[in-house]
Structure formats: structure tokens, C-alpha cells
Design an enzyme around this catalytic site. Structure first.
Site, PDB file in Angstrom:
ATOM      1  N   ARG A   1       0.855  -1.204   0.000  1.00 44.87           N
ATOM      2  CA  ARG A   1       0.000   0.000   0.000  1.00 44.87           C
ATOM      3  C   ARG A   1       0.883   1.244   0.000  1.00 44.87           C
ATOM      4  O   ARG A   1       0.640   2.204  -0.708  1.00 44.87           O
ATOM      5  CB  ARG A   1      -0.948   0.000   1.216  1.00 44.87           C
ATOM      6  CG  ARG A   1      -2.014  -1.090   1.157  1.00 44.87           C
ATOM      7  CD  ARG A   1      -3.093  -0.875   2.225  1.00 44.87           C
ATOM      8  NE  ARG A   1      -2.590  -0.953   3.584  1.00 44.87           N
ATOM      9  CZ  ARG A   1      -2.485  -2.071   4.307  1.00 44.87           C
ATOM     10  NH1 ARG A   1      -2.869  -3.225   3.790  1.00 44.87           N
ATOM     11  NH2 ARG A   1      -2.017  -2.043   5.541  1.00 44.87           N
TER      12      ARG A   1
ATOM     13  N   LYS B   1     -12.430  14.729   4.637  1.00 47.28           N
ATOM     14  CA  LYS B   1     -13.550  14.164   3.867  1.00 47.28           C
ATOM     15  C   LYS B   1     -14.371  13.227   4.739  1.00 47.28           C
ATOM     16  O   LYS B   1     -13.823  12.506   5.579  1.00 47.28           O
ATOM     17  CB  LYS B   1     -13.000  13.395   2.672  1.00 47.28           C
ATOM     18  CG  LYS B   1     -14.076  12.614   1.938  1.00 47.28           C
ATOM     19  CD  LYS B   1     -13.500  11.649   0.927  1.00 47.28           C
ATOM     20  CE  LYS B   1     -14.037  10.262   1.196  1.00 47.28           C
ATOM     21  NZ  LYS B   1     -13.724   9.304   0.144  1.00 47.28           N
TER      22      LYS B   1
ATOM     23  N   GLU C   1     -19.533  14.801   1.504  1.00 42.32           N
ATOM     24  CA  GLU C   1     -19.763  13.828   0.421  1.00 42.32           C
ATOM     25  C   GLU C   1     -20.974  12.940   0.693  1.00 42.32           C
ATOM     26  O   GLU C   1     -20.857  11.888   1.318  1.00 42.32           O
ATOM     27  CB  GLU C   1     -18.512  12.949   0.224  1.00 42.32           C
ATOM     28  CG  GLU C   1     -18.687  11.944  -0.907  1.00 42.32           C
ATOM     29  CD  GLU C   1     -17.475  11.031  -1.118  1.00 42.32           C
ATOM     30  OE1 GLU C   1     -16.465  11.174  -0.409  1.00 42.32           O
ATOM     31  OE2 GLU C   1     -17.554  10.164  -1.998  1.00 42.32           O
TER      32      GLU C   1
ATOM     33  N   LYS D   1     -19.033  17.251  -2.421  1.00 44.63           N
ATOM     34  CA  LYS D   1     -18.596  16.151  -3.297  1.00 44.63           C
ATOM     35  C   LYS D   1     -19.792  15.238  -3.562  1.00 44.63           C
ATOM     36  O   LYS D   1     -20.031  14.273  -2.822  1.00 44.63           O
ATOM     37  CB  LYS D   1     -17.442  15.382  -2.634  1.00 44.63           C
ATOM     38  CG  LYS D   1     -16.961  14.185  -3.438  1.00 44.63           C
ATOM     39  CD  LYS D   1     -15.591  13.725  -2.986  1.00 44.63           C
ATOM     40  CE  LYS D   1     -15.203  12.426  -3.650  1.00 44.63           C
ATOM     41  NZ  LYS D   1     -13.798  12.088  -3.456  1.00 44.63           N
TER      42      LYS D   1
HETATM   43  P1  13P Z   1     -14.695   7.169  -6.544  1.00 43.42           P
HETATM   44  O1  13P Z   1     -14.367   8.286  -7.480  1.00 43.42           O
HETATM   45  O2  13P Z   1     -14.011   5.886  -6.863  1.00 43.42           O
HETATM   46  O3  13P Z   1     -16.184   7.038  -6.336  1.00 43.42           O
HETATM   47  O4  13P Z   1     -14.081   7.563  -5.147  1.00 43.42           O
HETATM   48  C1  13P Z   1     -14.256   8.835  -4.682  1.00 43.42           C
HETATM   49  C2  13P Z   1     -14.308   8.838  -3.221  1.00 43.42           C
HETATM   50  O5  13P Z   1     -13.616   9.595  -2.581  1.00 43.42           O
HETATM   51  C3  13P Z   1     -15.232   7.904  -2.546  1.00 43.42           C
HETATM   52  O6  13P Z   1     -15.412   8.289  -1.217  1.00 43.42           O
END
Ligand code: 13P
Length: 359
Positions: free
Chosen positions: A46, A136, A177, A219
Site C-alpha cells: 500500500r 472528507k 460527500e 462532493k
Molecule cells: P470514486 O471516485 O471511486 O467514487 O471515489 C471517490 C471517493 O472519494 C469515494 O469516497
């Protein structure tokens, strides 16, 4: 309370022609993606993979910020340079995922609630010390028979707003998000209705809890057909539905909207963003860009295969997606951009097979 520093960070995260790279998969998710490609799910793999991504030459030309996972923000390159320093040196703002994943919402089969509010203030303080400037939190909303429920939408919106407030109080810009999943056979119309309700509820909660809207980045998902829907909406339909939906519910106060890709193919996610700019660019009151995870990383991950010899090709694949998405965020993306990368990749593959036949 308004903070000039947070407003400046939010603006910088969505500065024109660039977007945000999401590489904040939890260890579990990252391992699952590794295992699908036969890559051993180890901490060192990772770390090596994230080093490959973050040290891609030229990445800062298309990326304003990158979202890291808790393990990654504490890691270093092989030669001991902290990832945070690597990012700062090329002007990529450091972000951190602070939710700790989802679990089933009690009494609501098939629905989820995001965890991580306990002790969040202390974790934020630690991340700020390490060098994070934004955070986030992802909420997940599933479309299905009789779901999402009002309870699920409200519970997730409340948690998002609480998280956003704690971030702003602790000195981080929150990426908010709320993801309406594309899993299922629902139509684009249903996705529109659900996304509008979810975003409306999120903004009600942000307002109610006193979150400063100038200091967040939204987001959202794009408004698209469910992935098993027999009638897939066209690129212009997606662009129109998504922009209409956002214009209806997203206040002009926010600095920017940066989409997740959600499982769309790389090129389609890029084409959708581009079309929104081509058709509606001059009407958008906020910066509209990308914060893709899979649609940025997937080609690089598939090329890498834990081989040093593949690092350059994987980095060019990442840079290519970054460049295409940067262009899309200005309405300047074209299919020709994809073709030149395909030719470069074909050349690389020919060279690899020549070299291996000489072994
Ligand atoms: P994806 O663009 O793969 O959906 O991932 C964005 C993301 O931050 C998911 O939490």
C-alpha cells in the site's frame, strides 16, 4: 465563524483547470482492489503504491489536493521523506478521510450510516498537526425498493453537518460527500429525485448546525442511470440533469463542487464532467471539478503489478487521467486526448514483451 484561511484553502482546492485526487481507500478497500489484481495486501505494498501515485512527475499541474487515509498520512517514501512533505513540495494540498466507514442503520434493512463522530475533534487536531488542511466524510445512500427512507437521509445529513462543523472549528475545510450509489436498475429520473432530496436535506442540516458554507467543498454523485438500468442516459442527458439538480439545491456560497466517480468508467466520468462545462460552463456559480478515486487511479493500478519496471508506465497512466480530467473541468477534453495515450501504452506494451522475450 468565517475564517479567511479556510476560505482560501477551499478556493485553492477547486482552483481552475485542476481537481482533487482521492486515494483515501481504507486498508480493507485497498486490499480488496489489490487482491483482484493478484497484488499481496500488505502495508508495504500500500505504501509503495501510494508513493508511486504521489511522486508522479507533473501531477501538481492537474491536481490541487489529494485525500489520504489515516495509514498513508503517516507514511514516507522509501527514502524516508514524509508523504506530507512530498505533497507540500509540489503544491498539492493534504487532505484526510476522517469517517471510519459505514455500518447498517438500525431498523432500516439495506441502509447505511457513516461512523466516526466519537473523538473526532481530537483526531482532527492530530491531523492538523501532521499537516492536513482539509478532510472528507462520505455518507452512502442506496436506491432500492422503498429506499432511501427519510430516516436514513436525515441521519446521514445530520452526521455530515456535525462532522463539517467540527472540521471548521478544528481548522480543516470539510469535503461534504453524500453519495447516492449508482448500484441498481433505477432510472436517471429516480437518481435525480433522490439526489435532490439528499442534497436539500444536507444543506438544511449544514445551515441548521451553523456550518459556514463558504468554507466547504461539496462532493456529490453525478445524476446518472443506475448501472443495471436497461435505459442508460446519454452524456448530454447526464450533464443536463446533474447541473439542473445542483442549481436547484446548492447555494452559490459554496466555493466548489467536486464529483466522485462512483464506479463510472474512466472515460465516461471525464466525458460527463466535460459536457457540463461545454453546455453550462458560463452559468455555473461555483467551480465544478472532479475528486475521483477509481476513475483516476484504475489504469495506474492495473499497470503497476508491484514491478519497479512498471512504475513509469503507471505514473503516465495516472498523469494522463489527471490531464484529461483537468481539461474536462474547463470543457476542453476530447477523445483525441485518449487516443494519444492509447498509442503510448501500446508502445510501452510492445517494449515490455520484447524485453521479456529476451529474458
Ligand atoms: P470514486 O471516485 O471511486 O467514487 O471515489 C471517490 C471517493 O472519494 C469515494 O469516497
Amino acid at each position: 465563524m468565517s475564517s479567511p484561511k479556510l476560505i482560501a484553502t477551499a478556493k485553492a482546492m477547486v482552483a481552475s483547470g485542476k481537481g482533487i485526487l482521492a486515494i483515501d481507500e481504507s486498508n480493507n478497500t485497498c486490499n480488496k482492489r489489490f487482491e483482484k489484481l493478484g497484488i499481496a495486501p500488505t502495508e508495504e505494498n500500500r505504501r509503495t503504491y501510494r508513493e508511486l501515485l504521489l511522486t508522479t512527475p507533473g501531477l501538481g499541474n492537474y491536481i490541487n489536493g489529494a485525500i489520504l487515509y489515516d495509514e498513508t498520512i503517516r507514511q514516507t517514501t522509501k527514502d524516508g521523506t514524509p508523504f506530507v512533505k512530498v505533497m507540500n513540495d509540489v503544491g498539492i494540498i493534504v487532505g484526510i478521510k476522517v469517517d471510519i466507514g459505514v455500518k447498517g442503520l438500525p431498523n432500516h434493512p439495506g441502509e447505511k450510516i457513516t461512523q466516526g463522530l466519537d473523538d473526532l475533534s481530537n483526531r482532527i487536531a492530530e491531523y492538523v498537526k501532521i499537516g492536513a488542511r482539509f478532510a472528507k466524510w462520505r455518507a452512502v445512500i442506496t436506491i432500492g425498493k422503498e429506499i432511501p427512507s427519510r430516516d436514513c437521509i436525515e441521519a446521514n445529513a445530520q452526521a455530515l453537518a456535525r462532522y463539517a462543523l467540527l472540521c471548521q472549528q478544528g481548522g480543516l475545510v470539510p469535503i461534504v460527500e453524500p453519495e447516492v450509489l449508482m448500484d441498481g436498475d433505477h432510472t436517471i429520473k429516480r437518481c435525480y429525485v433522490v439526489t435532490e432530496e439528499v442534497l436539500g436535506t444536507v444543506f438544511d442540516q449544514l445551515h441548521l448546525q451553523g456550518v459556514v458554507l463558504e468554507q466547504i467543498i461539496l462532493k456529490p454523485n453525478m445524476v446518472i442511470s443506475g448501472k443495471d438500468c436497461p435505459q442508460q442516459a446519454s452524456i448530454p442527458e447526464v450533464a443536463k440533469a446533474t447541473v439542473n439538480c445542483l442549481l436547484n439545491v446548492v447555494t452559490t456560497a459554496v466555493q466548489g463542487v467536486a464529483f466522485l466517480s462512483g464506479g463510472q468508467s474512466n472515460e465516461l466520468a471525464t466525458a460527463h464532467l466535460n459536457e457540463m462545462h461545454v453546455r453550462f460552463g458560463s452559468k455555473l456559480p461555483w467551480s465544478l471539478t472532479f475528486s475521483f478515486g477509481r476513475a483516476m487511479q484504475q489504469p495506474a493500478l492495473e499497470l503497476w503489478k508491484v514491478q519497479d519496471a512498471n512504475v513509469k508506465a503507471a505514473q503516465s497512466a495516472l498523469l494522463h487521467r489527471a490531464k484529461c480530467n483537468g481539461a474536462a473541468s474547463l470543457g476542453k477534453y476530447s477523445h483525441e486526448m485518449e487516443r494519444s495515450a492509447e498509442l503510448a501504452l501500446a508502445g510501452y506494451r510492445a517494449l515490455q514483451s520484447q524485453l521479456s522475450s529476451q529474458d
